[in-house]
Every structure is written in C-alpha cells, then in structure tokens.
Design a protein around this motif. Sequence first.
Motif, short mmCIF file in Angstrom:
data_model
loop_
_atom_site.label_atom_id
_atom_site.label_comp_id
_atom_site.label_asym_id
_atom_site.label_seq_id
_atom_site.Cartn_x
_atom_site.Cartn_y
_atom_site.Cartn_z
N ASP A 96 0.78 -1.30 -0.02
CA ASP A 96 -0.05 -0.01 0.05
C ASP A 96 0.99 1.09 0.11
O ASP A 96 0.53 2.26 -0.71
N TYR A 152 -8.27 -5.41 -1.89
CA TYR A 152 -8.11 -4.85 -3.06
C TYR A 152 -9.23 -4.57 -4.05
O TYR A 152 -9.32 -3.90 -5.15
N ASN A 190 -12.05 -2.44 -4.01
CA ASN A 190 -12.61 -1.26 -3.99
C ASN A 190 -11.75 -0.53 -4.78
O ASN A 190 -10.49 -0.05 -4.46
N PRO A 191 -11.87 0.16 -6.09
CA PRO A 191 -10.82 0.99 -6.65
C PRO A 191 -10.37 2.30 -6.25
O PRO A 191 -9.49 2.70 -6.58
N ALA A 192 -11.46 2.68 -5.29
CA ALA A 192 -11.10 3.95 -4.59
C ALA A 192 -9.84 3.95 -3.66
O ALA A 192 -9.48 5.02 -3.11
N THR A 193 -9.51 2.69 -3.17
CA THR A 193 -8.70 2.62 -1.99
C THR A 193 -7.32 2.85 -2.63
O THR A 193 -6.69 2.38 -3.56
N ASP A 194 -6.20 2.90 -1.54
CA ASP A 194 -4.99 2.97 -1.94
C ASP A 194 -4.36 1.42 -2.20
O ASP A 194 -3.47 1.21 -2.87
N HIS A 247 -6.17 -0.98 -3.55
CA HIS A 247 -6.27 -1.36 -4.99
C HIS A 247 -5.42 -0.50 -5.78
O HIS A 247 -4.82 -1.20 -6.85
N GLN A 248 -5.13 0.66 -5.62
CA GLN A 248 -4.30 1.37 -6.76
C GLN A 248 -2.78 0.81 -6.55
O GLN A 248 -2.34 0.80 -7.71
N LYS A 257 -2.74 -2.53 -8.20
CA LYS A 257 -2.89 -2.30 -9.76
C LYS A 257 -1.79 -1.69 -10.54
O LYS A 257 -1.24 -2.34 -11.39
#
Length: 181
Positions: free
Chosen positions: A124, A146, A148-152, A154-155, A158
Amino acid sequence: RPLADDPVLLGRQQEIAALKVVGSGVDASQVGTGKTISSGRALAERASTTRRLRAMVVAEGRLLGQWHDELVRGAPGRGLPPLAPNLEVLVIDERRPIAGQIREFDRALANRPGVVLVPNGALDRYPAELQVIPWHLLIADEALRYANPATDAHQALKLVRLNSVADCWLLTATPRCSALL
C-alpha cells in the motif's frame, strides 16, 4: 495437468494448483480448502519449470511467518511437508529499504528461484519499491481488501500488477476481486 500426481494436493486442490502454474485468476475457494497449499505447490512447480523464477506473495504481516514456514518447513504437526522446498524465501523487513532488500535478494539468487513475502501495508505504501525487478507471479492473499478501486490498496496492487508482474493470483473466500487481473 502438471500437478495431477502431486502427493500433497487433495482433490480440487490439484486442479486449482495446475491453473496457478499457467496464468492469472481468482481463487475464491471456501475458507479451509487449501488456498495457501495449492499456491505453495504451484510456486514449487513454477520454480522447477521457470528459469530464475521471481515471485511475490502479499499478505497480512501477521501471516507472513506462516507463509514462510509452510513454504520452507511445512507443518509437521499436521503432517504437511514443505510446500516449496526448491525456492529461496525472503520476508521483507519494513524497517529497511524495500527496494534494496529485493535487489540484494535477486542478485544473491542468481539463477535460483525465489519468492519475496511482502506485508500488505508495504504494498500500500511503497508500490514503486516493489517494481525494482520484473516478477513472474504475484499472489495476493485476502484479496477482498483490493476490491474497491477507490482505495490505496487497490491502486497500489494495480500499479505493481500492470507495470512489473506477468501473472497474478488473488486469494479470497469472498469472490469480488476479478477486476484486478
């Protein structure tokens, strides 16, 4: 069916592990069905067939010791042999520069296969440091974190997945994570 005769895997674990040897996916098997075991055996198989295998397992920090022990020593009390005795294993220490640890491990391995165990908090916070070498495989445990695309989280996953990882397996007992593959 590369793992059809594996003496450690039982039933469906053989099928799942065989899939983990050749690509990416989500293992959304129920709790207690052997996601760690099938992943460990898939890592061992990949290590025997992939030159200079480099793999990364991302899990909760408190679970990294269990991952390490099961890959290297197994679980003798449960009658489980080492899952990947043909791999060298590094557990990332967040108190030291992560990129330096990975580079040092990679150089020391030379042509031998290796897996790096990474606390999910390190992914993260330091995704760029995890991209210092190309990875054949990334296994992300407890993958619902992971989704929720809005979370650190997930990002970061990715970013690492798209920039430096060939194959990715997400392990979860809750199947909502396929968007990351």
